[in-house]
Write a protein that holds these residues in place. Sequence first.
Motif: not given
Length: 234
Positions: A111-127
Motif C-alpha cells: 500500500k505504501a509503495y502504491r501511494m508513493l508511486d501515485s505521487l511520483e515520489i522515488h523510494p531512493l529520494d532522501r526526505l
Amino acid sequence: MSYLLETNALYKYYERKKTPALNGLTLSIPQGRIIGLLGPNGSGKTTLIKLINGLLTPTSGSLTINGMPPGIESKAVISYLPERTCLQSSMRVQELVAFFADFYQDFSVEKAYRMLDSLEIHPLDRLKTLSKGAREKVQLILVMSRDARLYILDEPIAGVDPAARDYILKTIISNYQENATILLSTHLISDIENILDDVILIKDGSILLYAPAEQVREQKGMSLDAYFKEVFAC
C-alpha cells in the motif's frame, strides 16, 4: 454499544498552572467514524491526543482505547500522525518504509509503495530533498499504510498548498478500514468538514459539543466553519 475510545472524568494539570488542561473530560467514541476534534489553541486538543498516545499521564480519571489503558497494547491499534514530523530527514523514503514495516505488524509495504508511486515520489529520494508538501505526504502515507483501529491525525493539512490538501484528504478517506475511526484535529475546518461524520468542539479542556456534523449544520443553519467562528469569536 462498545466504544473504541472512552474517557471518564479525565483531568490533566500541568505544573505551575492553576487551571487544568483537561477539565473532567468524558467522551465515548465508536468505531467506523471520521471525527473532527476542533477547538482554539490551548483548548486541550493536543493534551488529549498525547494522553491517548501514552505520551502524557492523566492527573486523574480514566482513558481506554479498545478496552485497554494507554500502553504497548493500545499503541499497537493506534496510527498517529503528529503535528511536527518525527522522521529523520537524512533517511531515504525506502528506508522509512522498511523501518515502519519492521516496527508495525499491520503495516502494508504494498500500500505504501502504491501511494508513493501515485505521487511520483522515488523510494531512493532522501526526505530532506523533498518539498514540504511531499514530506507531509510521505509521513501521511506511512501512517495510513497501517491497518489500525484508530488513526489520530494532528493538523495533517497545515502548511501545505490547496492541491496537496486535496490529495491528503483523498488519501485519508480512501486508505482506512470501514471499522476504524479517524480522529482529525485541524484549524482548517472549511477544508475538512465535508469528510466528517461527527464533530467535537472542545474549549478550556471541556467538551462543548459532540454531534453528527450534518446535524450541527441543519440545527445551526450554517457550515461547521461558520459555527466554529461564531462559538469562538474568531
